[in-house]
Design a protein around this motif. Structure first.
Motif, PDB file in Angstrom:
ATOM      1  N   LEU A   1       8.605  24.683  26.998  1.00  0.00           N
ATOM      2  CA  LEU A   1       8.918  23.777  25.896  1.00  0.00           C
ATOM      3  C   LEU A   1       7.620  23.260  25.300  1.00  0.00           C
ATOM      4  N   PHE A   2       7.404  23.507  24.015  1.00  0.00           N
ATOM      5  CA  PHE A   2       6.244  22.998  23.289  1.00  0.00           C
ATOM      6  C   PHE A   2       6.817  22.131  22.169  1.00  0.00           C
TER       7      PHE A   2
ATOM      8  N   GLY B   1      11.054  21.125  35.856  1.00  0.00           N
ATOM      9  CA  GLY B   1      10.449  22.343  36.373  1.00  0.00           C
ATOM     10  C   GLY B   1      10.098  23.365  35.303  1.00  0.00           C
ATOM     11  N   VAL B   2      10.327  23.043  34.047  1.00  0.00           N
ATOM     12  CA  VAL B   2       9.985  23.938  32.938  1.00  0.00           C
ATOM     13  C   VAL B   2       8.616  23.535  32.403  1.00  0.00           C
ATOM     14  N   PRO B   3       7.686  24.489  32.243  1.00  0.00           N
ATOM     15  CA  PRO B   3       6.397  24.136  31.634  1.00  0.00           C
ATOM     16  C   PRO B   3       6.639  23.464  30.276  1.00  0.00           C
ATOM     17  N   THR B   4       6.073  22.279  30.128  1.00  0.00           N
ATOM     18  CA  THR B   4       6.331  21.476  28.927  1.00  0.00           C
ATOM     19  C   THR B   4       5.040  20.834  28.448  1.00  0.00           C
ATOM     20  N   LEU B   5       4.870  20.802  27.116  1.00  0.00           N
ATOM     21  CA  LEU B   5       3.778  20.044  26.513  1.00  0.00           C
ATOM     22  C   LEU B   5       4.357  19.263  25.348  1.00  0.00           C
TER      23      LEU B   5
ATOM     24  N   VAL C   1       1.965  30.047  30.143  1.00  0.00           N
ATOM     25  CA  VAL C   1       3.342  30.535  30.322  1.00  0.00           C
ATOM     26  C   VAL C   1       3.337  32.026  30.656  1.00  0.00           C
ATOM     27  N   ALA C   2       2.512  32.797  29.941  1.00  0.00           N
ATOM     28  CA  ALA C   2       2.452  34.246  30.160  1.00  0.00           C
ATOM     29  C   ALA C   2       1.923  34.571  31.553  1.00  0.00           C
ATOM     30  N   ALA C   3       1.037  33.712  32.078  1.00  0.00           N
ATOM     31  CA  ALA C   3       0.438  33.958  33.399  1.00  0.00           C
ATOM     32  C   ALA C   3       1.379  33.563  34.538  1.00  0.00           C
ATOM     33  N   ALA C   4       2.381  32.746  34.232  1.00  0.00           N
ATOM     34  CA  ALA C   4       3.286  32.246  35.280  1.00  0.00           C
ATOM     35  C   ALA C   4       4.250  33.326  35.772  1.00  0.00           C
TER      36      ALA C   4
ATOM     37  N   ALA D   1      18.706  21.867  24.766  1.00  0.00           N
ATOM     38  CA  ALA D   1      19.070  23.260  25.062  1.00  0.00           C
ATOM     39  C   ALA D   1      18.555  23.680  26.436  1.00  0.00           C
ATOM     40  N   SER D   2      17.376  23.172  26.812  1.00  0.00           N
ATOM     41  CA  SER D   2      16.807  23.537  28.114  1.00  0.00           C
ATOM     42  C   SER D   2      17.637  23.000  29.276  1.00  0.00           C
TER      43      SER D   2
END
Length: 174
Positions: A93-94, A114-118, A171-174, A84-85
């Motif tokens: 993405l977690f 480029g998407v924050p991912t873990l 994510v919230a801080a980005a 989906a991303s």
């Protein structure tokens, strides 16, 4: 309100599954809005047959929110969250117990760059062998947490919640 999180359960599971329920409650306590699509009817088509219907359901959920959401997925839910991303903007993405491929499905796992991912995976996962996610994370240089657990990650729920909190803070801080 911190933002929106869409949590996708795995096959042979449901929106009230342990991991997605615990993560949703945790995120809501932090001020995030969550939703958990129900893919059980999609899963009746078998693993390869459920990917496209799940993906369409998830894309519709993304389209219904007013800002790019964080996608959380477990197993098949992780697979479709990554796909989906590639089609919609997402905030993060977690992904838990991510399959590198679904036998019989036309494409391997992928996610937007480029998407924050873990990625979080068990060394003893016999459903989604760790080699695939290790290779994917290495190619993309993505953070991967490997734990001594199996596919269900039942022994790791507290640590997953801890990592999820750190992820949401970032994510919230980005």
């Amino acid at each position: 309100m911190r933002g929106q999180i869409i949590l996708s359960h795995g096959s042979d599971s449901g929106p009230d599954a342990t991991k997605v329920s615990v993560l949703a409650a945790f995120a809501e306590a932090l001020g995030w809005k969550t939703q958990r699509p129900d893919y059980r009817s999609d899963d009746l088509a078998g693993h390869a047959g459920s990917v496209d219907p799940r993906l369409q359901r998830l894309l519709a959920a993304i389209d219904a929110v007013d800002a790019p959401p964080v996608l959380v997925g477990s197993s098949m839910g992780a697979f479709v969250s990554g796909l989906a991303s590639l089609q919609r903007p997402v905030a993060g993405l977690f992904l838990l117990a991510t399959p590198s491929e679904i036998p019989g499905y036309r494409q391997a796992f992928g996610s937007a760059e480029g998407v924050p991912t873990l990625l979080y995976h068990g060394w003893r996962d016999d459903v989604c062998p760790p080699e695939g996610v290790i290779a994917f994370s290495a190619r993309r240089r993505l953070p991967l947490i490997m734990v001594d657990d199996d596919h269900r990650l039942s022994d790791s729920v507290d640590r997953i919640v801890e990592q999820f909190g750190l992820f949401l803070t970032a994510v919230a801080a980005a």
